[in-house]
Design a protein around this motif. Structure first.
Motif, PDB file in Angstrom:
ATOM      1  N   SER A 181       5.417  12.042  -0.774  1.00 53.94           N
ATOM      2  CA  SER A 181       5.310  11.877   0.676  1.00 53.94           C
ATOM      3  C   SER A 181       6.654  11.804   1.384  1.00 53.94           C
ATOM      4  O   SER A 181       6.722  11.950   2.599  1.00 53.94           O
ATOM      5  N   SER A 182       7.752  11.594   0.638  1.00 53.48           N
ATOM      6  CA  SER A 182       9.041  11.387   1.292  1.00 53.48           C
ATOM      7  C   SER A 182      10.150  12.325   0.813  1.00 53.48           C
ATOM      8  O   SER A 182      11.116  12.563   1.544  1.00 53.48           O
ATOM      9  N   ASN A 183      10.049  12.826  -0.435  1.00 58.54           N
ATOM     10  CA  ASN A 183      11.078  13.678  -1.045  1.00 58.54           C
ATOM     11  C   ASN A 183      12.416  12.977  -1.245  1.00 58.54           C
ATOM     12  O   ASN A 183      13.394  13.616  -1.632  1.00 58.54           O
TER      13      ASN A 183
ATOM     14  N   THR B 233       5.601   8.308   6.169  1.00 59.01           N
ATOM     15  CA  THR B 233       6.783   8.943   5.586  1.00 59.01           C
ATOM     16  C   THR B 233       6.663  10.461   5.663  1.00 59.01           C
ATOM     17  O   THR B 233       5.559  11.018   5.662  1.00 59.01           O
ATOM     18  N   ALA B 234       7.807  11.116   5.705  1.00 53.98           N
ATOM     19  CA  ALA B 234       7.861  12.578   5.682  1.00 53.98           C
ATOM     20  C   ALA B 234       9.238  12.996   5.184  1.00 53.98           C
ATOM     21  O   ALA B 234      10.221  12.262   5.344  1.00 53.98           O
TER      22      ALA B 234
ATOM     23  N   GLY C 179       6.895  17.405   2.413  1.00 57.00           N
ATOM     24  CA  GLY C 179       5.880  16.408   2.104  1.00 57.00           C
ATOM     25  C   GLY C 179       5.713  15.393   3.220  1.00 57.00           C
ATOM     26  O   GLY C 179       6.608  15.191   4.045  1.00 57.00           O
ATOM     27  N   PHE C 180       4.549  14.779   3.255  1.00 56.37           N
ATOM     28  CA  PHE C 180       4.295  13.692   4.208  1.00 56.37           C
ATOM     29  C   PHE C 180       3.193  12.817   3.641  1.00 56.37           C
ATOM     30  O   PHE C 180       2.436  13.230   2.743  1.00 56.37           O
ATOM     31  N   GLY C 181       3.096  11.600   4.165  1.00 58.28           N
ATOM     32  CA  GLY C 181       2.072  10.701   3.671  1.00 58.28           C
ATOM     33  C   GLY C 181       2.203   9.315   4.264  1.00 58.28           C
ATOM     34  O   GLY C 181       2.854   9.119   5.303  1.00 58.28           O
ATOM     35  N   ALA C 182       1.604   8.342   3.589  1.00 55.74           N
ATOM     36  CA  ALA C 182       1.578   6.978   4.110  1.00 55.74           C
ATOM     37  C   ALA C 182       1.409   5.982   2.974  1.00 55.74           C
ATOM     38  O   ALA C 182       0.872   6.308   1.907  1.00 55.74           O
ATOM     39  N   SER C 183       1.889   4.766   3.218  1.00 59.24           N
ATOM     40  CA  SER C 183       1.657   3.632   2.330  1.00 59.24           C
ATOM     41  C   SER C 183       1.000   2.534   3.146  1.00 59.24           C
ATOM     42  O   SER C 183       1.429   2.250   4.276  1.00 59.24           O
ATOM     43  N   TYR C 184      -0.037   1.926   2.564  1.00 54.28           N
ATOM     44  CA  TYR C 184      -0.765   0.896   3.307  1.00 54.28           C
ATOM     45  C   TYR C 184      -0.958  -0.338   2.435  1.00 54.28           C
ATOM     46  O   TYR C 184      -1.405  -0.245   1.285  1.00 54.28           O
ATOM     47  N   LYS C 185      -0.593  -1.506   2.985  1.00 51.81           N
ATOM     48  CA  LYS C 185      -0.752  -2.776   2.291  1.00 51.81           C
ATOM     49  C   LYS C 185      -2.159  -3.318   2.528  1.00 51.81           C
ATOM     50  O   LYS C 185      -2.490  -3.769   3.636  1.00 51.81           O
ATOM     51  N   ILE C 186      -2.986  -3.260   1.491  1.00 47.21           N
ATOM     52  CA  ILE C 186      -4.331  -3.823   1.604  1.00 47.21           C
ATOM     53  C   ILE C 186      -4.263  -5.341   1.658  1.00 47.21           C
ATOM     54  O   ILE C 186      -4.934  -5.998   2.458  1.00 47.21           O
ATOM     55  N   THR C 187      -3.455  -5.893   0.774  1.00 48.64           N
ATOM     56  CA  THR C 187      -3.149  -7.323   0.783  1.00 48.64           C
ATOM     57  C   THR C 187      -1.644  -7.454   0.571  1.00 48.64           C
ATOM     58  O   THR C 187      -0.933  -6.466   0.430  1.00 48.64           O
TER      59      THR C 187
ATOM     60  N   GLY D 246       1.981  17.568  -0.259  1.00 56.37           N
ATOM     61  CA  GLY D 246       3.168  18.403  -0.311  1.00 56.37           C
ATOM     62  C   GLY D 246       2.826  19.878  -0.329  1.00 56.37           C
ATOM     63  O   GLY D 246       1.754  20.283  -0.785  1.00 56.37           O
ATOM     64  N   ARG D 247       3.731  20.689   0.191  1.00 50.30           N
ATOM     65  CA  ARG D 247       3.597  22.148   0.154  1.00 50.30           C
ATOM     66  C   ARG D 247       4.965  22.724  -0.194  1.00 50.30           C
ATOM     67  O   ARG D 247       5.991  22.330   0.385  1.00 50.30           O
TER      68      ARG D 247
END
Length: 429
Positions: free
Chosen positions: A35-37, A342-343, A376-384, A394-395
């Motif tokens: 997601s970040s490269n 992120t990207a 690339g791109f994406g995300a991180s998520y804190k559930i707890t 990614g491409r």
């Protein structure tokens, strides 16, 4: 056909070809990287065991676990004309599993880390209708068999895979609030498998159709060292460098089951994993936005990759390949306390000394290696507080290329595109 592909070249090909679905020194070894490269200065997840080993002492006290998987969709194609009309062959199928596991236990000013990940290979070349290499293999039989014995090729196929399973063990120590160091080793167990075949037919003298196949495996193991430094002069700026030594890998052929033994059991084939120098810089532009840049340099010319023979002259394969490098840029944005977006992008350059000569040995028309751009791109998520999830897309883009086949003395046109979907889990105990 025989005017375009001489019998001598085909017999040489028959003795030398070994198609390997191998991409040395992978970069995509975690969902966070997809997601970040850029992860060489990261200090926010256990995957930095691989990307920033000296930065593991910046994690919070406790056990950190990062687990992720990547699904890759690759569509390389190559087109050529051996005098009997233009042929195009392409990759089919999806690489569903490329798993990675990282563990780091941090306490006070030290950290001990390990895991299991794929550092090279990680893909399967799947050509159910054949490729230029199976076609040349068939033509070698048409040219060398009893005159007029066979006139057609059918039922071509090729499937080759490669996986370099890597287990690191590193120790990191914080010399001060600003600088930390790391040292350790990594063990690599590599596996290659090749299956290919075709059917010779159309006999003019009533010889039955004859299937021809190759089917063998190769494995190798080796050790290498890992050394790193992480420097954080301010809370906004991070600098890192780490070096991974080359790993000697002497592949041994086993389990031949095909009708033709290109590499008899016990044959040794040297293919080291090259050394790499990884550097990075990151800077917090604002409280929410940060930028990072990575640069990795791969010392392929110093690795032992066997030889390539052309016109009775032997060349060191790694010298012909030359070194290569990757350069990446990335951004991260903390949208909320729990959500980070992120990207990034990464450019890979192959510094070939002689690209056509290198392709002469490796069968890379099926698993291509030349300059490309990944986004690339994406995300991180804190559930707890202790559990987070990562998602990355990614491409990869390649320009169409013509690479001459020295075996057949013809140009081969290559196109490629690739996609990756990565899912990860972060756990702190």
């Amino acid at each position: 056909m025989k005017n375009r592909v001489t019998l001598f070249i085909l017999i040489f090909f028959l003795a030398a070809v070994s198609v390997e679905a191998q991409m040395d020194n992978l970069s995509n070894m975690s969902a966070k990287w997809v997601s970040s490269n850029t992860r060489n200065t990261a200090i926010d997840g256990a995957d930095i065991v691989n990307y920033n080993p000296a930065g593991t002492v910046r994690l919070s006290d406790g056990l950190h676990i990062n687990l992720s998987n990547q699904t890759m969709i690759r569509r390389p194609e190559h087109t050529f004309n051996l005098g009997a009309g233009e042929k195009t062959y392409g990759q089919e199928g999806t690489d569903k599993f490329l798993p990675n596991l990282y563990l780091s236990f941090k306490k006070s000013n030290w950290a001990l880390s390990s895991g299991a990940y794929i550092s090279g290979g990680g893909a399967t070349a799947n050509y159910p209708k054949g490729s230029i290499n199976t076609t040349l293999l068939g033509y070698s039989y048409l040219g060398s068999a009893t005159p007029a014995a066979y006139t057609t090729l059918s039922d071509q196929y090729l499937k080759a895979s490669s996986f370099y399973l890597t287990v690191p063990l590193t120790f990191a120590y914080s010399l001060s609030d600003k600088i930390s160091i790391a040292a350790g080793a990594r063990y690599i167990k590599a596996f290659n498998a090749t299956k290919a075949g075709l059917t010779l037919g159309g006999s003019l003298i009533s010889i039955p159709d004859t299937p021809v196949s190759v089917n063998f495996k190769e494995d190798a193991s080796g050790f290498g060292g890992v050394f790193g430094v992480f420097y954080q002069p301010t809370s906004k700026l991070g600098l890192s460098i780490h070096y991974e030594t080359a790993v000697k890998l002497d592949f041994e052929t086993t389990d031949n089951k095909g009708s033709v033994s290109l590499n008899p059991d016990g044959t040794k084939n040297r293919r080291d994993l090259p050394a790499v120098l990884c550097t990075g810089i990151s800077y917090k532009l604002t409280d929410k936005l940060a930028a990072a840049a990575d640069f990795n340099y791969y010392f392929q010319k110093n690795a032992e990759w066997g030889t390539i023979t052309s016109n009775s002259v032997k060349y060191d394969a790694s010298d012909v390949a030359g070194n290569c490098y990757t350069a990446g840029l990335g951004l991260s944005f903390n949208a909320t306390d729990a959500l980070q977006l992120t990207a990034g992008c990464k450019y890979t350059a192959f510094l070939y000394d002689n690209k056509s000569l290198y392709y002469n040995k490796m069968g890379l028309y099926e698993v291509v290696k030349y300059d490309n751009l990944n986004i690339g791109f994406g995300a991180s998520y804190k559930i707890t507080k202790s559990i987070g999830v990562d998602l990355g897309f990614g491409r990869t883009f390649w320009k169409d290329a013509d690479i001459k086949s020295l075996k057949a003395n013809i140009p081969v046109n290559i196109t490629d595109k690739g996609y990756v979907i990565a899912v990860g889990l972060d756990i702190t105990i």
